[in-house]
Every structure is written in structure tokens, then in C-alpha cells.
Scaffold this motif. Structure first.
Motif, PDB file in Angstrom:
ATOM      1  N   ALA A  64       0.827  -1.209   0.000  1.00 29.30           N
ATOM      2  CA  ALA A  64       0.000   0.000   0.000  1.00 29.30           C
ATOM      3  C   ALA A  64       0.861   1.259   0.000  1.00 29.30           C
ATOM      4  O   ALA A  64       0.450   2.303  -0.497  1.00 29.30           O
ATOM      5  N   LEU A  65       2.064   1.146   0.561  1.00 28.62           N
ATOM      6  CA  LEU A  65       2.963   2.297   0.597  1.00 28.62           C
ATOM      7  C   LEU A  65       3.383   2.710  -0.810  1.00 28.62           C
ATOM      8  O   LEU A  65       3.524   3.876  -1.113  1.00 28.62           O
ATOM      9  N   PHE A  66       3.569   1.725  -1.675  1.00 34.51           N
ATOM     10  CA  PHE A  66       4.003   2.002  -3.040  1.00 34.51           C
ATOM     11  C   PHE A  66       2.877   1.816  -4.052  1.00 34.51           C
ATOM     12  O   PHE A  66       3.118   1.512  -5.202  1.00 34.51           O
ATOM     13  N   SER A  67       1.656   1.985  -3.634  1.00 31.13           N
ATOM     14  CA  SER A  67       0.520   1.803  -4.534  1.00 31.13           C
ATOM     15  C   SER A  67       0.445   2.969  -5.511  1.00 31.13           C
ATOM     16  O   SER A  67       1.043   4.021  -5.323  1.00 31.13           O
ATOM     17  N   GLN A  69      -2.032   4.830  -6.025  1.00 36.23           N
ATOM     18  CA  GLN A  69      -2.753   5.968  -5.452  1.00 36.23           C
ATOM     19  C   GLN A  69      -1.754   6.918  -4.786  1.00 36.23           C
ATOM     20  O   GLN A  69      -1.858   8.130  -4.919  1.00 36.23           O
ATOM     21  N   TRP A  70      -0.758   6.373  -4.095  1.00 38.60           N
ATOM     22  CA  TRP A  70       0.248   7.206  -3.450  1.00 38.60           C
ATOM     23  C   TRP A  70       1.087   7.928  -4.500  1.00 38.60           C
ATOM     24  O   TRP A  70       1.416   9.094  -4.350  1.00 38.60           O
ATOM     25  N   VAL A  71       1.401   7.236  -5.588  1.00 36.95           N
ATOM     26  CA  VAL A  71       2.189   7.837  -6.665  1.00 36.95           C
ATOM     27  C   VAL A  71       1.393   8.957  -7.325  1.00 36.95           C
ATOM     28  O   VAL A  71       1.947  10.005  -7.659  1.00 36.95           O
ATOM     29  N   ARG A  73      -0.883  10.836  -5.920  1.00 38.72           N
ATOM     30  CA  ARG A  73      -0.884  11.999  -5.012  1.00 38.72           C
ATOM     31  C   ARG A  73       0.457  12.714  -5.046  1.00 38.72           C
ATOM     32  O   ARG A  73       0.536  13.941  -5.051  1.00 38.72           O
ATOM     33  N   ALA A  74       1.540  11.935  -5.075  1.00 42.58           N
ATOM     34  CA  ALA A  74       2.869  12.538  -5.133  1.00 42.58           C
ATOM     35  C   ALA A  74       3.071  13.276  -6.452  1.00 42.58           C
ATOM     36  O   ALA A  74       3.752  14.303  -6.496  1.00 42.58           O
TER      37      ALA A  74
END
Length: 142
Positions: A64-67, A69-71, A73-74
């Protein structure tokens, strides 16, 4: 499910309900047993799902940290931060340039042969204007 699938399911259910009375007893018994088995599996599956979800929340999920969705947002935040840092950099550069210009002007004024009070005298500005005109006239003659 989209609305087309739901409408099809309602039509099939309606057609089956219309002919329910015409089905033989053995077929009705088999359908009832299949329905009961399906409901039992559904209930067992439905009660097991929240337990697994709670177990997943309790453990640290590196995926989940590298999902994506996170990318995503970043990808939105990073350009905004870079733009803000760039604006701060341009502001600092302009401040340093302005300070350097003022320091150069102060050094020129202080190293000049004229006293500082000459720059505040209004008559001196008229004198400088006459001197500039006098210097330009010989250059035009040549």
C-alpha cells in the motif's frame, strides 16, 4: 453490476416465477437445495471477509505504501512543491541582485570626489545637467 445486468436479472426472475407452478417436484427440490447451499456459502464467505479485512488493517502493508494511489498523489504534490521552491529561489536571487546593485551604488557615491551633501543640493542637479550638455556638444562637432 450495471443497470443492464440488473434489468436482465429481474426479467429472468420474473420468467422463472411465472413458470414455477409448472415445474416438476423433483426440479423444485433440487433448486431449493441449490439455493440453500448457495446461501450457506454466501453467509460463510460474508462472515470471513470482515475478519480478513481487520487482519490486513492490523498488519503493516508495504504494498500500500508504493501503490499507484500514493504515486498519483505525489505526482500532484511534487510539482507544486517544486514551483514553490522555485519561486522562493527567484525571490532570493532578486533580493541578492538588488542588494548588490545598492552596494555598488553606495561604493560609487562614497568613492567619488564630491561631498555627500552635493547629491542633496537641487542646484547641483542643474549643474550636472549643464555639464552633460557641454560634454555632448563637442562630441557632436566632431
Amino acid at each position: 453490476m450495471n443497470t443492464d445486468d440488473i434489468n436482465l436479472a429481474y426479467k429472468i426472475r420474473h420468467a422463472l416465477n411465472e413458470n414455477l407452478d409448472n415445474l416438476p417436484a423433483s426440479t423444485t427440490d433440487r433448486l431449493a437445495a441449490a439455493r440453500a447451499a448457495a446461501l450457506a456459502r454466501k453467509k460463510a464467505h460474508a462472515t470471513a471477509a470482515p475478519v480478513r479485512a481487520n487482519q490486513q488493517r492490523a498488519s503493516f502493508d508495504l504494498g500500500a505504501l508504493f501503490s499507484m494511489q500514493w504515486v498519483a498523489r505525489a505526482a500532484v504534490v511534487a510539482p507544486l512543491l517544486l514551483m514553490a521552491a522555485g519561486m522562493v529561489g527567484v525571490y532570493q536571487y532578486e533580493r541578492e541582485q538588488r542588494a548588490a546593485e545598492l552596494a555598488e551604488l553606495d561604493a560609487a557615491v562614497l568613492s567619488d570626489d564630491l561631498p555627500l551633501t552635493a547629491y542633496t543640493d537641487h542646484g547641483f542637479n542643474a549643474y550636472l545637467a549643464q555639464q552633460q550638455q557641454a560634454q555632448q556638444q563637442p562630441q557632436r562637432a566632431q
